[in-house]
Design a protein around this motif. Sequence first.
Motif, PDB file in Angstrom:
ATOM      1  N   SER A  86      15.897   2.727  -7.698  1.00 41.21           N
ATOM      2  CA  SER A  86      14.758   3.594  -7.988  1.00 41.21           C
ATOM      3  C   SER A  86      15.218   4.831  -8.749  1.00 41.21           C
ATOM      4  O   SER A  86      16.262   5.407  -8.431  1.00 41.21           O
ATOM      5  N   PRO A  87      14.453   5.274  -9.756  1.00 38.50           N
ATOM      6  CA  PRO A  87      14.812   6.505 -10.473  1.00 38.50           C
ATOM      7  C   PRO A  87      14.430   7.766  -9.714  1.00 38.50           C
ATOM      8  O   PRO A  87      14.740   8.874 -10.158  1.00 38.50           O
ATOM      9  N   ASN A  88      13.757   7.618  -8.573  1.00 37.03           N
ATOM     10  CA  ASN A  88      13.321   8.775  -7.789  1.00 37.03           C
ATOM     11  C   ASN A  88      14.420   9.175  -6.815  1.00 37.03           C
ATOM     12  O   ASN A  88      14.604   8.548  -5.772  1.00 37.03           O
ATOM     13  N   TYR A  89      15.133  10.238  -7.185  1.00 33.52           N
ATOM     14  CA  TYR A  89      16.308  10.612  -6.413  1.00 33.52           C
ATOM     15  C   TYR A  89      15.977  11.588  -5.306  1.00 33.52           C
ATOM     16  O   TYR A  89      15.028  12.365  -5.386  1.00 33.52           O
ATOM     17  N   GLN A  90      16.798  11.530  -4.263  1.00 29.46           N
ATOM     18  CA  GLN A  90      16.657  12.403  -3.116  1.00 29.46           C
ATOM     19  C   GLN A  90      17.013  13.836  -3.495  1.00 29.46           C
ATOM     20  O   GLN A  90      17.567  14.089  -4.560  1.00 29.46           O
ATOM     21  N   ASN A  91      16.711  14.769  -2.594  1.00 31.59           N
ATOM     22  CA  ASN A  91      16.887  16.180  -2.911  1.00 31.59           C
ATOM     23  C   ASN A  91      18.350  16.602  -3.008  1.00 31.59           C
ATOM     24  O   ASN A  91      18.725  17.365  -3.882  1.00 31.59           O
ATOM     25  N   GLU A  95      20.102  15.012 -10.242  1.00 33.81           N
ATOM     26  CA  GLU A  95      20.364  14.231 -11.449  1.00 33.81           C
ATOM     27  C   GLU A  95      21.659  14.687 -12.118  1.00 33.81           C
ATOM     28  O   GLU A  95      22.420  13.870 -12.649  1.00 33.81           O
ATOM     29  N   SER A 131      19.098   4.667  -3.622  1.00 36.60           N
ATOM     30  CA  SER A 131      17.702   4.266  -3.515  1.00 36.60           C
ATOM     31  C   SER A 131      17.260   4.076  -2.069  1.00 36.60           C
ATOM     32  O   SER A 131      16.068   4.148  -1.773  1.00 36.60           O
ATOM     33  N   HIS A 231      16.609   8.517 -15.922  1.00 33.64           N
ATOM     34  CA  HIS A 231      15.295   8.001 -16.296  1.00 33.64           C
ATOM     35  C   HIS A 231      15.365   6.607 -16.923  1.00 33.64           C
ATOM     36  O   HIS A 231      14.352   5.911 -16.986  1.00 33.64           O
ATOM     37  N   ARG A 234      14.151   3.244 -15.052  1.00 36.34           N
ATOM     38  CA  ARG A 234      12.801   2.663 -15.046  1.00 36.34           C
ATOM     39  C   ARG A 234      12.708   1.457 -15.973  1.00 36.34           C
ATOM     40  O   ARG A 234      11.718   0.713 -15.941  1.00 36.34           O
TER      41      ARG A 234
END
Length: 314
Positions: A86-91, A95, A131, A231, A234
């Motif tokens: 997933s491109p949605n990374y944790q805090n 990046e 992820s 990014h 995705r």
Amino acid sequence: MQVMQTRHDSFSRVSESPKDSDASSDFTTPVHASLFPDSSPPPVLKRDMIIRKNFEKDDESMFSCEEYFSDIIKYMMHRQMKNRPSPNYQNQVTEEMRTILIDWFNEIVMEYSLKQETLHLACSLVDRVLSFLDVDKSQFQLVGTSCLMIAAKYEEVFAPETKEFSVITDKTYGVDEILRMEKFLLAQLNFDVSLPTAAWFAASFGKRMKFNEKMTKTMRYLVDLSLLDVHFLRYRPSDIAAAAACFANVQLGKEAWPKEMVEDTGIHTEHFIDVLKDLHHMYITAPTLDYKSIFNKYCKTDEMEVALLFAPTY
């Protein structure tokens, strides 16, 4: 100390915190800066094994059987959809931290003459881990080191020994810590390590289209650049490779995406037009990036200075 937790709040103890206070400090400086302080030169990376050779040309022999090419590609395109990161990374892991790690990976791959596929597989493993696991930033380099070791064991004929991975972290992590993390990560991944990457698809596409050396290096440069930007996760690896191949074709005045490739892969230009735009932007801005070991690598004469070629327009 608990250093990781899954998205479902099940905690796992993966390693003891490093005793040295520097080892547990925040991940606020480039990885290689924390490994090799300015006050002392980088450690000499000793190898007590056979000098590794470049086996990448042999790896491409699987693509020489044209009658199987389409079936292989279609299977791998189906396979790439399994366990996509997933491109949605944790805090905690930002990046920029990911970019720093990948830049460091590339330096190690060059130092040890490892394969491009080892670099891409290591990055894929890191992204998959991030992820579904919450990784503490003080342990991120350990996770990355273990992922690189797993990738090297899988891809290389002569992989570096575990003690060498400890050395490249300036012994921030010991052999036992790296092995414990490796065991933990493999269990979390269900030992499912083999997934096709953009580098794999690029090699197959280039072989199919009979790319010359300069076109191949340009394509390899572009898929390597894509690793630096989260990014790009995705996009499908096959689309990244197709866009890189299209870029190389246009750059040297050839047909962008031949109809034979459409027939063999089922990939049409509309599938990767957005990827192509992003790769074009990465190619233009690469000289200005903060972390540019990949750019510097492809500026060298043995890479035919493909990073310095003109960027085609579309």
